[in-house]
Design an enzyme around this catalytic site. Structure first.
Site, PDB file in Angstrom:
ATOM      1  N   ARG A 295      25.510 -25.243   7.189  1.00 23.94           N
ATOM      2  CA  ARG A 295      24.679 -26.126   6.350  1.00 23.94           C
ATOM      3  C   ARG A 295      25.410 -27.452   6.104  1.00 23.94           C
ATOM      4  O   ARG A 295      24.808 -28.505   6.018  1.00 23.94           O
ATOM      5  CB  ARG A 295      24.306 -25.448   5.028  1.00 23.94           C
ATOM      6  CG  ARG A 295      23.581 -26.372   4.056  1.00 23.94           C
ATOM      7  CD  ARG A 295      22.715 -25.638   3.040  1.00 23.94           C
ATOM      8  NE  ARG A 295      23.327 -24.475   2.460  1.00 23.94           N
ATOM      9  CZ  ARG A 295      24.327 -24.501   1.548  1.00 23.94           C
ATOM     10  NH1 ARG A 295      24.808 -25.644   1.126  1.00 23.94           N
ATOM     11  NH2 ARG A 295      24.822 -23.376   1.082  1.00 23.94           N
TER      12      ARG A 295
ATOM     13  N   TYR B 220       1.913 -42.511   7.272  1.00 21.43           N
ATOM     14  CA  TYR B 220       1.584 -41.167   7.742  1.00 21.43           C
ATOM     15  C   TYR B 220       1.128 -40.335   6.538  1.00 21.43           C
ATOM     16  O   TYR B 220       1.743 -40.394   5.463  1.00 21.43           O
ATOM     17  CB  TYR B 220       2.819 -40.559   8.416  1.00 21.43           C
ATOM     18  CG  TYR B 220       2.705 -39.074   8.590  1.00 21.43           C
ATOM     19  CD1 TYR B 220       1.687 -38.525   9.375  1.00 21.43           C
ATOM     20  CD2 TYR B 220       3.575 -38.202   7.956  1.00 21.43           C
ATOM     21  CE1 TYR B 220       1.556 -37.156   9.510  1.00 21.43           C
ATOM     22  CE2 TYR B 220       3.445 -36.828   8.094  1.00 21.43           C
ATOM     23  CZ  TYR B 220       2.435 -36.315   8.871  1.00 21.43           C
ATOM     24  OH  TYR B 220       2.299 -34.960   8.999  1.00 21.43           O
TER      25      TYR B 220
ATOM     26  N   ASP C 297      10.583 -46.362   8.541  1.00 20.58           N
ATOM     27  CA  ASP C 297      10.194 -45.238   9.391  1.00 20.58           C
ATOM     28  C   ASP C 297       9.966 -45.813  10.794  1.00 20.58           C
ATOM     29  O   ASP C 297       8.998 -46.532  11.039  1.00 20.58           O
ATOM     30  CB  ASP C 297       8.909 -44.590   8.828  1.00 20.58           C
ATOM     31  CG  ASP C 297       8.448 -43.389   9.649  1.00 20.58           C
ATOM     32  OD1 ASP C 297       8.810 -43.307  10.831  1.00 20.58           O
ATOM     33  OD2 ASP C 297       7.697 -42.554   9.103  1.00 20.58           O
TER      34      ASP C 297
ATOM     35  N   LYS D  60       8.801 -36.427  17.365  1.00 21.42           N
ATOM     36  CA  LYS D  60       7.973 -37.274  18.210  1.00 21.42           C
ATOM     37  C   LYS D  60       8.767 -37.782  19.425  1.00 21.42           C
ATOM     38  O   LYS D  60       9.194 -36.993  20.230  1.00 21.42           O
ATOM     39  CB  LYS D  60       7.391 -38.406  17.370  1.00 21.42           C
ATOM     40  CG  LYS D  60       6.762 -37.922  16.040  1.00 21.42           C
ATOM     41  CD  LYS D  60       5.599 -37.005  16.290  1.00 21.42           C
ATOM     42  CE  LYS D  60       4.843 -36.477  15.092  1.00 21.42           C
ATOM     43  NZ  LYS D  60       5.482 -36.178  13.853  1.00 21.42           N
TER      44      LYS D  60
HETATM   45  C1  LIG Z   1       5.197 -41.907  11.298  1.00 22.84           C
HETATM   46  C2  LIG Z   1       5.552 -40.521  10.848  1.00 22.84           C
HETATM   47  N1  LIG Z   1       6.494 -40.364   9.922  1.00 22.84           N
HETATM   48  C3  LIG Z   1       6.863 -39.133   9.474  1.00 22.84           C
HETATM   49  C4  LIG Z   1       6.246 -37.998   9.952  1.00 22.84           C
HETATM   50  C5  LIG Z   1       6.647 -36.649   9.419  1.00 22.84           C
HETATM   51  O1  LIG Z   1       7.450 -36.003  10.360  1.00 22.84           O
HETATM   52  P1  LIG Z   1       7.503 -34.393  10.568  1.00 22.84           P
HETATM   53  O2  LIG Z   1       6.146 -33.952  10.983  1.00 22.84           O
HETATM   54  O3  LIG Z   1       8.566 -34.231  11.610  1.00 22.84           O
HETATM   55  O4  LIG Z   1       7.903 -33.829   9.256  1.00 22.84           O
HETATM   56  C6  LIG Z   1       5.269 -38.124  10.936  1.00 22.84           C
HETATM   57  C7  LIG Z   1       4.581 -36.919  11.462  1.00 22.84           C
HETATM   58  O5  LIG Z   1       3.584 -37.005  12.123  1.00 22.84           O
HETATM   59  C8  LIG Z   1       4.902 -39.421  11.385  1.00 22.84           C
HETATM   60  O6  LIG Z   1       3.951 -39.598  12.314  1.00 22.84           O
END
Ligand SMILES: Cc1ncc(COP(=O)(O)O)c(C=O)c1O
Length: 381
Positions: free
Chosen positions: A47, A99, A171, A196
């Site tokens: 961890r 998101y 992000d 992604k």
């Molecule tokens: C732009 C964006 N940020 C954050 C996330 C969240 O990521 P996760 O699904 O890996 O938790 C996503 C998920 O689709 C996303 O498209």
């Protein structure tokens, strides 16, 4: 080192004992000690740190030009860890198109935390600055945004956050570090859903933070260690393997994305295409400035009819594109944000920002563009 070399070698070294070129999957929770408090090597408990995750974290820091990378069990776990820096009374200014899961985390999970969230149009820099006060601790942007492909001018926002001594997090999931480097443009923290493009093969859920400042990196590592949302060794291995071909994949995603966006733009049934590479995209100039080498593989569009049923019929008829949540893998995916990825945003809020019921989001993969366009053509017909 330039980016393509970094994607393969950045922060990496051969495994010490066997010389293995790829770090082994150190599938272990714990590490032997010779005497209490004296581990055999540098690791004690996974961890806190694990050699496979460490290799990924060093690669993440390298490709984002940060000093520390942290790998999490998901993108949302990474964002949640970052939010733990703040306390009741603090204010966070976030972009108004995010998101859905990030929005849900901010507005529902942190609802009773005493942290105040503002959701604003980050292109109205004057309006955004008016919200800043002594309690403002973080500015959070997603650029391009999911699903409306809005952009925020990272360098311009960084000038403001620096002036007011506010942390600035980006992000960078949609753009990837191959196209956009927020830390070089003045941001303090980059966040990724590594699920992604970094992973790139739709086989793992993972998240990342990359931090520019060592002290902040150490603080976030402590929070990660203390809360435990870390990425497992096998998943760390998969993301690290994905990163090694990131540059090759993203080049093809960009080429195919551009072709698909152009095809859709000229289709009689299509009303509007959201792709930062199109000259008529409202943020095309910002895209040219901060997305170097391409505009990515995400394309969103609406129907002339404006009808939800047209979007649904289209999605049901696709054959090469798979109707599924997520994005950024080698295979092309299609999604209906209002019913799928962004369903957690209340309907009135969705309408307010433009996530209409006829909006379709495509994650354009790395197949042959001709096959993708044929598929879109038959489904639109
Ligand atoms: C732009 C964006 N940020 C954050 C996330 C969240 O990521 P996760 O699904 O890996 O938790 C996503 C998920 O689709 C996303 O498209």
């Amino acid at each position: 080192m330039k980016f393509n070399t970094k994607a393969i070698h950045g922060g990496q070294h051969h495994e010490k004992v066997t010389g293995a070129v790829m770090p082994p999957v150190f599938q272990t929770s714990t590490f032997a000690q010779v005497s209490p408090g004296q581990p055999v090597g540098e690791y004690e408990y996974s961890r806190a740190a694990n050699p496979t995750r460490q290799a990924l974290e060093d690669a993440l820091a390298s490709i984002e030009n940060g000093v520390r990378g942290l790998a999490f069990a998901s993108g949302l776990a990474a964002t949640d860890c970052l939010l733990r820096l703040f306390k009741a009374g603090d204010e966070i200014i976030a972009m108004d198109d995010l998101y859905g899961g990030t929005y849900r985390l901010f507005t529902r999970l942190y609802k009773d935390s005493g942290i105040k969230f503002h959701f604003v149009d980050m292109n109205d820099l004057e309006g955004f600055q008016k919200l800043i006060n002594e309690n403002t601790k973080l500015v959070w942007v997603e650029t391009p945004t999911n699903p409306l492909m809005k952009l925020a001018d990272i360098a311009a926002i960084a000038q403001i956050t620096k002036k007011h001594n506010i942390l600035f997090a980006v992000d960078n999931t949609f753009a990837t570090p191959y196209l956009q480097k927020p830390l070089d443009l003045g941001a303090d923290i980059v966040m990724h859903s590594a699920t992604k493009y970094l992973g790139g093969h739709s086989d793992v859920i993972a998240g990342a933070l990359v931090i520019k400042d060592k002290t902040l990196g150490d603080e976030l590592h402590f929070k990660q260690f203390a809360t435990g949302g870390t990425l497992g060794p096998m998943d760390s291995f998969l993301v690290l393997r994905g990163i090694k071909t990131l540059h090759l994949r993203v080049q093809r995603h960009c080429e195919n994305g551009e072709k698909v966006a152009e095809f859709l733009q000229n289709h009689p049934k299509v009303e509007r295409v959201y792709y930062p590479g199109l000259e008529n995209h409202p943020f095309h100039e910002i895209a040219k400035k901060q997305m170097i080498g391409g505009f990515g593989g995400m394309v969103t569009f609406t129907f002339k009819s404006g009808a939800k049923q047209d979007a649904i019929s289209f999605l049901e008829k696709l054959k090469v594109f798979t109707l599924a949540e997520s994005l950024g893998g080698v295979e092309s995916l299609a999604n209906h944000p209002a019913l799928m990825t962004h369903a957690s945003i209340p309907e009135d809020k969705r309408k307010e920002v433009g996530i209409t019921d006829d909006l379709v989001r495509l994650s354009v993969g790395v197949e042959d563009a001709e096959d993708l366009i044929e598929d879109l053509k038959q489904a639109l017909a």
